[in-house]
Motif scaffolding. Structure first.
Motif, PDB file in Angstrom:
ATOM      1  N   LEU A  19      76.977  66.836  29.995  1.00 60.22           N
ATOM      2  CA  LEU A  19      76.248  67.704  29.076  1.00 60.22           C
ATOM      3  C   LEU A  19      74.861  67.186  28.726  1.00 60.22           C
ATOM      4  O   LEU A  19      74.078  67.875  28.087  1.00 60.22           O
ATOM      5  N   ILE A  20      74.576  65.958  29.150  1.00 57.55           N
ATOM      6  CA  ILE A  20      73.249  65.397  28.964  1.00 57.55           C
ATOM      7  C   ILE A  20      72.961  64.476  30.139  1.00 57.55           C
ATOM      8  O   ILE A  20      73.833  63.745  30.593  1.00 57.55           O
ATOM      9  N   GLN A  21      71.738  64.569  30.665  1.00 57.62           N
ATOM     10  CA  GLN A  21      71.276  63.666  31.708  1.00 57.62           C
ATOM     11  C   GLN A  21      70.098  62.902  31.136  1.00 57.62           C
ATOM     12  O   GLN A  21      69.159  63.525  30.618  1.00 57.62           O
ATOM     13  N   ILE A  28      71.519  69.240  28.326  1.00 57.59           N
ATOM     14  CA  ILE A  28      70.221  68.710  27.920  1.00 57.59           C
ATOM     15  C   ILE A  28      69.772  67.764  29.028  1.00 57.59           C
ATOM     16  O   ILE A  28      70.555  66.947  29.499  1.00 57.59           O
ATOM     17  N   THR A  29      68.498  67.872  29.440  1.00 54.41           N
ATOM     18  CA  THR A  29      67.962  67.016  30.492  1.00 54.41           C
ATOM     19  C   THR A  29      66.784  66.223  29.951  1.00 54.41           C
ATOM     20  O   THR A  29      65.832  66.806  29.420  1.00 54.41           O
ATOM     21  N   HIS A  86      68.703  70.226  20.967  1.00 51.95           N
ATOM     22  CA  HIS A  86      69.735  71.241  21.201  1.00 51.95           C
ATOM     23  C   HIS A  86      69.871  71.563  22.684  1.00 51.95           C
ATOM     24  O   HIS A  86      68.970  71.296  23.487  1.00 51.95           O
ATOM     25  N   GLY A  87      70.998  72.177  23.030  1.00 51.70           N
ATOM     26  CA  GLY A  87      71.308  72.549  24.404  1.00 51.70           C
ATOM     27  C   GLY A  87      70.245  73.413  25.044  1.00 51.70           C
ATOM     28  O   GLY A  87      69.609  74.226  24.377  1.00 51.70           O
ATOM     29  N   ARG A 140      64.849  70.755  28.162  1.00 49.88           N
ATOM     30  CA  ARG A 140      64.457  69.944  29.311  1.00 49.88           C
ATOM     31  C   ARG A 140      63.196  69.170  28.938  1.00 49.88           C
ATOM     32  O   ARG A 140      62.160  69.767  28.646  1.00 49.88           O
ATOM     33  N   ILE A 141      63.319  67.840  28.940  1.00 50.90           N
ATOM     34  CA  ILE A 141      62.216  66.976  28.531  1.00 50.90           C
ATOM     35  C   ILE A 141      61.733  66.198  29.755  1.00 50.90           C
ATOM     36  O   ILE A 141      62.508  65.484  30.383  1.00 50.90           O
ATOM     37  N   ALA A 142      60.453  66.329  30.093  1.00 51.77           N
ATOM     38  CA  ALA A 142      59.876  65.699  31.282  1.00 51.77           C
ATOM     39  C   ALA A 142      59.486  64.243  31.019  1.00 51.77           C
ATOM     40  O   ALA A 142      59.533  63.753  29.884  1.00 51.77           O
TER      41      ALA A 142
END
Length: 190
Positions: free
Chosen positions: A21-23, A48-49, A63-64, A67-69
């Protein structure tokens, strides 16, 4: 989950990572006081990434669908990707859609970005700034403006966007911003 009314245990992000659920990329510094919420109030679960070299401060809530670079800085008490529902000027914004932060973005302490927001590369969002659902903010080739909740929005930037008056670059606010509230977000939903 066996019980359809059960909420995910989000107290330990390593459990969320093990469940897919999170990377989280390499070189990240995440406060133990940050919180990750892949399940929203409607019980929709979206992963969430987080890419490499991201910094997330204490009290941040992610939150779901976020996407954060690479190289993004999320300061203390920032909220990202929360669904916006039912109280904004008598309208309901469902808040669905991915929330994306491009490389080098900085979210200053207390900023709130609702679900479906897209922030372009190397953009700074100021302290206590609120960005409504389905808003896109990006620097243009001729812009170098930071954004904050403290000054009037420059013409042509869309509602809710305000340049930071303390930025030495705020005198040339040529940043592109669009708001598509009530319509499909410009980013791909997950």
């Amino acid at each position: 989950m066996n019980n359809p009314n059960a909420r995910l245990d989000t107290s330990d992000w390593t459990r969320l990572e093990a469940a897919g659920l999170i990377q989280i990329g390499t070189g990240c510094r995440i406060s133990p006081l940050a919180r990750f919420e892949p399940q929203d109030e409607t019980d929709q679960i979206r992963p969430i990434t987080i890419a490499d070299n991201v910094r997330i401060g204490a009290g941040a809530v992610i939150h779901g669908g976020t996407r954060i670079a690479t190289g993004v800085r999320v300061e203390d008490n920032v909220t990202i990707g929360q669904p916006e529902e039912g109280y904004a000027v008598g309208r309901t914004y469902t808040g669905t859609g991915a929330t994306t932060l491009a490389e080098g973005t900085a979210l200053r302490s207390g900023a709130i970005l609702y679900a479906g927001v897209s922030i372009g590369a190397e953009t700074t969002i100021g302290h206590r700034t609120l960005i409504r659902s389905h808003t896109t903010m990006a620097r243009t080739a001729t812009s170098d403006t930071d954004w904050s909740s403290s000054a009037p929005a420059p013409s042509g930037t869309g509602s809710g966007a305000r340049p930071c008056p303390t930025s030495p670059r705020a005198s040339s606010p040529k940043t592109g911003c669009s708001s598509a509230r009530g319509s499909a977000p410009s980013t791909t939903s997950t």
